[in-house]
Design a protein around this motif. Sequence first.
Motif, PDB file in Angstrom:
ATOM      1  N   LYS A  25       0.827  -1.216   0.000  1.00  0.00           N
ATOM      2  CA  LYS A  25       0.000   0.000   0.000  1.00  0.00           C
ATOM      3  C   LYS A  25       0.855   1.258   0.000  1.00  0.00           C
ATOM      4  CE  LYS A  25      -3.692   2.582   0.346  1.00  0.00           C
ATOM      5  NZ  LYS A  25      -5.018   2.286   0.835  1.00  0.00           N
ATOM      6  N   LYS A  26       1.991   1.208   0.713  1.00  0.00           N
ATOM      7  CA  LYS A  26       2.864   2.390   0.811  1.00  0.00           C
ATOM      8  C   LYS A  26       3.465   2.787  -0.530  1.00  0.00           C
ATOM      9  CE  LYS A  26       4.040   2.308   5.690  1.00  0.00           C
ATOM     10  NZ  LYS A  26       4.632   1.320   6.565  1.00  0.00           N
ATOM     11  N   LEU A  27       3.450   1.852  -1.506  1.00  0.00           N
ATOM     12  CA  LEU A  27       4.013   2.162  -2.830  1.00  0.00           C
ATOM     13  C   LEU A  27       3.035   2.957  -3.698  1.00  0.00           C
ATOM     14  CD1 LEU A  27       5.684  -1.305  -3.481  1.00  0.00           C
ATOM     15  CD2 LEU A  27       6.862   0.838  -2.955  1.00  0.00           C
ATOM     16  N   GLY A  28       1.799   3.137  -3.226  1.00  0.00           N
ATOM     17  CA  GLY A  28       0.818   3.866  -4.031  1.00  0.00           C
ATOM     18  C   GLY A  28      -0.329   4.376  -3.196  1.00  0.00           C
ATOM     19  N   ASP A  29      -1.504   4.514  -3.845  1.00  0.00           N
ATOM     20  CA  ASP A  29      -2.659   5.131  -3.181  1.00  0.00           C
ATOM     21  C   ASP A  29      -3.835   4.184  -3.002  1.00  0.00           C
ATOM     22  OD1 ASP A  29      -1.522   7.927  -3.479  1.00  0.00           O
ATOM     23  OD2 ASP A  29      -1.595   7.232  -5.558  1.00  0.00           O
ATOM     24  N   TYR A  30      -3.953   3.209  -3.913  1.00  0.00           N
ATOM     25  CA  TYR A  30      -5.147   2.353  -3.923  1.00  0.00           C
ATOM     26  C   TYR A  30      -4.660   0.922  -4.055  1.00  0.00           C
ATOM     27  CZ  TYR A  30      -9.932   0.952  -5.184  1.00  0.00           C
ATOM     28  OH  TYR A  30     -11.193   0.378  -5.214  1.00  0.00           O
ATOM     29  N   LEU A  31      -5.064   0.049  -3.117  1.00  0.00           N
ATOM     30  CA  LEU A  31      -4.533  -1.320  -3.104  1.00  0.00           C
ATOM     31  C   LEU A  31      -5.618  -2.356  -3.408  1.00  0.00           C
ATOM     32  CD1 LEU A  31      -2.221  -3.341  -2.571  1.00  0.00           C
ATOM     33  CD2 LEU A  31      -2.873  -3.297  -0.158  1.00  0.00           C
ATOM     34  N   ILE A  32      -5.332  -3.164  -4.423  1.00  0.00           N
ATOM     35  CA  ILE A  32      -6.232  -4.247  -4.825  1.00  0.00           C
ATOM     36  C   ILE A  32      -5.529  -5.571  -4.503  1.00  0.00           C
ATOM     37  CG2 ILE A  32      -7.425  -5.272  -6.817  1.00  0.00           C
ATOM     38  CD1 ILE A  32      -6.375  -2.170  -7.920  1.00  0.00           C
ATOM     39  N   VAL A  33      -6.236  -6.495  -3.848  1.00  0.00           N
ATOM     40  CA  VAL A  33      -5.621  -7.783  -3.497  1.00  0.00           C
ATOM     41  C   VAL A  33      -6.392  -8.932  -4.149  1.00  0.00           C
ATOM     42  CG1 VAL A  33      -4.869  -9.319  -1.636  1.00  0.00           C
ATOM     43  CG2 VAL A  33      -4.859  -6.841  -1.274  1.00  0.00           C
ATOM     44  N   GLY A  34      -5.676  -9.737  -4.928  1.00  0.00           N
ATOM     45  CA  GLY A  34      -6.240 -10.957  -5.510  1.00  0.00           C
ATOM     46  C   GLY A  34      -5.963 -12.113  -4.564  1.00  0.00           C
ATOM     47  N   VAL A  35      -7.027 -12.714  -4.046  1.00  0.00           N
ATOM     48  CA  VAL A  35      -6.899 -13.826  -3.099  1.00  0.00           C
ATOM     49  C   VAL A  35      -7.072 -15.130  -3.886  1.00  0.00           C
ATOM     50  CG1 VAL A  35      -7.917 -14.892  -1.053  1.00  0.00           C
ATOM     51  CG2 VAL A  35      -7.757 -12.391  -1.208  1.00  0.00           C
ATOM     52  N   SER A  36      -6.069 -15.995  -3.845  1.00  0.00           N
ATOM     53  CA  SER A  36      -6.117 -17.239  -4.636  1.00  0.00           C
ATOM     54  C   SER A  36      -7.303 -18.105  -4.242  1.00  0.00           C
ATOM     55  CB  SER A  36      -4.844 -18.058  -4.428  1.00  0.00           C
ATOM     56  OG  SER A  36      -3.718 -17.311  -4.795  1.00  0.00           O
ATOM     57  N   SER A  37      -7.981 -18.640  -5.240  1.00  0.00           N
ATOM     58  CA  SER A  37      -9.127 -19.524  -4.972  1.00  0.00           C
ATOM     59  C   SER A  37      -8.638 -20.815  -4.306  1.00  0.00           C
ATOM     60  CB  SER A  37      -9.859 -19.861  -6.268  1.00  0.00           C
ATOM     61  OG  SER A  37      -9.044 -20.710  -7.057  1.00  0.00           O
ATOM     62  N   ASP A  38      -9.549 -21.556  -3.717  1.00  0.00           N
ATOM     63  CA  ASP A  38      -9.198 -22.839  -3.098  1.00  0.00           C
ATOM     64  C   ASP A  38      -8.599 -23.786  -4.140  1.00  0.00           C
ATOM     65  OD1 ASP A  38     -10.178 -21.872  -0.683  1.00  0.00           O
ATOM     66  OD2 ASP A  38     -12.152 -22.791  -0.928  1.00  0.00           O
ATOM     67  N   GLU A  39      -9.196 -23.815  -5.337  1.00  0.00           N
ATOM     68  CA  GLU A  39      -8.702 -24.700  -6.402  1.00  0.00           C
ATOM     69  C   GLU A  39      -7.309 -24.297  -6.872  1.00  0.00           C
ATOM     70  OE1 GLU A  39      -9.915 -27.523  -7.303  1.00  0.00           O
ATOM     71  OE2 GLU A  39     -11.755 -27.278  -6.134  1.00  0.00           O
TER      72      GLU A  39
END
Length: 130
Positions: A25-39
């Motif tokens: 987050k400190k590298l920018g302004d807006y943080l998007i996180v992709g959470v790996s699916s169970d599969e």
Amino acid sequence: MKRIITFGTFDVFHVGHINIIERAKKLGDYLIVGVSSDELNFSKKQRYPIYNQTDRLKIISSMKCVDEVFIEESLELKLEYIKKYKADILVMGDDWTGRFDWVKTDCEVIYLPRAPSVSTTEIIEIVKSI
Ligand code: CTP
């Protein structure tokens, strides 16, 4: 306005996960996180996560520095996700160094050093041995 994207399973949430998300987050302004699916986790690590994807998504989205979350279905879709979420920088832990350099055509890639001596796999092994 810089948009950052990062990915991970974030199973059995621990301080290493908090550190990378806060540093991303400190590298920018807006943080998007992709959470790996169970599969996807099963295909990467040959085991299903302890916490299912709904719970892992809920934990990550509860962090105040996280602005948006989604379920990551495939490692090969990295570039599609980067474009869809209009990310300027992809942040990954340095256990992935070099693996996502192929998206540098479309966004900056930064590998951050992992927090020392903590991992989900290790926590599971310790708990199993008690
Ligand atoms: N991570 C980190 N420091 C740690 C552990 C993880 O910076 N000590 C980062 C990873 O580099 C990745 C993100 O957290 O960018 C999610 O990692 P994940 O694979 O979900 O967690 P691990 O604890 O590495 O899980 P495992 O032991 O199952 O590989």
